[in-house]
Design an enzyme around this catalytic site. Structure first.
Site, PDB file in Angstrom:
ATOM      1  N   ASP A 186      -1.117  15.189  16.221  1.00 37.91           N
ATOM      2  CA  ASP A 186       0.042  15.920  17.161  1.00 37.91           C
ATOM      3  C   ASP A 186      -0.609  17.231  17.540  1.00 37.91           C
ATOM      4  OD1 ASP A 186       1.675  13.898  16.821  1.00 37.91           O
ATOM      5  OD2 ASP A 186       2.509  14.610  15.078  1.00 37.91           O
ATOM      6  N   PHE A 207      12.442  13.795  10.472  1.00 36.88           N
ATOM      7  CA  PHE A 207      11.229  12.937  10.481  1.00 36.88           C
ATOM      8  C   PHE A 207      11.609  11.834  11.607  1.00 36.88           C
ATOM      9  CE2 PHE A 207       9.806  13.139   5.797  1.00 36.88           C
ATOM     10  CZ  PHE A 207       9.571  14.304   6.113  1.00 36.88           C
ATOM     11  N   GLU A 232       1.286   5.427   0.756  1.00 38.52           N
ATOM     12  CA  GLU A 232       0.837   6.770   1.534  1.00 38.52           C
ATOM     13  C   GLU A 232       1.234   8.228   0.540  1.00 38.52           C
ATOM     14  OE1 GLU A 232       1.229   7.786   5.705  1.00 38.52           O
ATOM     15  OE2 GLU A 232       2.454   9.390   4.984  1.00 38.52           O
ATOM     16  N   HIS A 241       3.723  -1.015   3.835  1.00 41.20           N
ATOM     17  CA  HIS A 241       3.185   0.158   3.303  1.00 41.20           C
ATOM     18  C   HIS A 241       4.280   1.193   3.384  1.00 41.20           C
ATOM     19  CE1 HIS A 241      -0.055   3.294   3.659  1.00 41.20           C
ATOM     20  NE2 HIS A 241       0.711   4.105   4.493  1.00 41.20           N
ATOM     21  N   SER A 293       0.941  -1.279   0.063  1.00 44.75           N
ATOM     22  CA  SER A 293       0.107   0.042  -0.076  1.00 44.75           C
ATOM     23  C   SER A 293       1.028   1.355  -0.049  1.00 44.75           C
ATOM     24  CB  SER A 293      -0.928  -0.113   1.403  1.00 44.75           C
ATOM     25  OG  SER A 293      -0.254  -0.182   2.465  1.00 44.75           O
TER      26      SER A 293
END
Length: 307
Positions: free
Chosen positions: A118, A227, A26, A277, A24
């Site tokens: 967040d 990140f 994103e 993913h 998958s």
């Protein structure tokens, strides 16, 4: 001469490497015309790989709601892909968030990625929205009142950075699954053993939902470091060494990034992981190359734009 039994054992042990994994992808909603063109070019290039679904982010502080909705409805209307919009607890009371979910259901969306979200910039530590859902497990329960969504949630192999203990973090994941989520997609990581230990701990805790590793192909190393700091992912020294001195050499960076991700997936396939993913950052080239190397390729008769 190798016996038939030994040969069969060897073939069985390596069959997981030859079987293409489920994947998958994103994406995130664009904020200008150029980024929109890049996004849709990436979607068109990756669509022939027939991913299980494509998720569309919401913005950590809930700031991209309408842009996320626009991308999702266009995916529904113009492709055969299954979109899975992110939805968070941030920025709105419960009923407003459930109204967003109802809009998605009415549009034909049947899969949602439910997240806490967040804290907005400047707020410091997360505080639940007044009158809103406090945590992702509460959002999952709320979504269950809207429709029979397939619901994915987040998991942290190296522990959520705000969790006081790994056990607390695991309890929160179990609460999300018990509330009705069917799948947990992990934050990206580079320590394969950390994921496998986490998988074992989930099993021991009675978490039976799908646990899908999140894979981040590294487009820019400094960006990845930012990140990683935010989400608590460790960056091993060997990885930093591979990218050292390549700031001005994007072609070599891409080659190494693909190699790292392919190796990571193959090492995870050996103990039986078969779904992944990919965090694409709206760029198709790396994700497509990695999937091709892993045997994930267009079905016969499907054309690939730009190929």
């Amino acid at each position: 001469m190798e016996s038939n039994a030994l040969r069969e054992k060897s073939e069985s042990a390596t069959s997981g490497l030859r079987r293409p994994p489920l994947v998958s992808f994103e994406f995130f909603p664009p904020n200008d015309a150029e980024m929109e063109r890049t996004l849709w070019a990436s979607i068109e290039r990756l669509a022939p790989l027939a991913p299980r679904f494509v998720s569309v982010t919401y913005g950590a502080d809930g700031s991209t709601r309408e842009r996320t909705h626009n991308v999702v409805t266009r995916i529904l209307g113009e492709t055969t892909l299954t979109p899975a919009p992110h939805l968070t607890c941030i920025g709105a009371p419960r009923e407003e968030i459930l109204d967003v979910a109802r809009r998605y259901w009415d549009a034909g969306v049947r899969h949602i990625v439910a997240l806490r979200g967040d804290a907005p910039a400047g707020q410091g530590l997360y505080r639940p929205e007044p009158g809103g859902f406090a945590y992702a497990e509460d959002l999952v329960r709320g979504l269950r009142t809207v429709g029979d969504f397939e619901i994915s949630v987040a998991a942290y192999p190296e522990t959520h950075p705000e969790a006081p203990t790994p056990e607390f973090d695991l309890d929160r994941l179990k609460a999300k699954i018990d509330a009705g989520a069917q799948r947990a997609i992990t934050q990206f990581f580079f320590d394969t053993d950390a994921f496998l230990r986490f998988r074992d701990r989930c099993a021991a805790r009675g978490i039976e939902a799908e646990l899908v590793p999140g894979i981040l192909p590294i487009t820019r190393f400094p960006q990845m470091l930012r990140f990683a700091k935010r989400c608590g992912a460790s960056v091993p020294d060997w990885l930093a060494h591979r990218f050292d001195g390549l700031d001005d050499d994007p072609e070599t960076r891409r080659m190494i990034a693909a190699s790292v991700a392919i190796d990571q997936v193959r090492r995870l396939q050996q103990p039986g992981v078969q779904e992944f993913h990919f965090y694409t950052l709206n760029r198709a080239e790396l994700a497509y190359a990695i999937c091709h190397a892993l045997g994930v390729r267009p079905a016969a008769g499907r054309t690939v734009p730009g190929a």
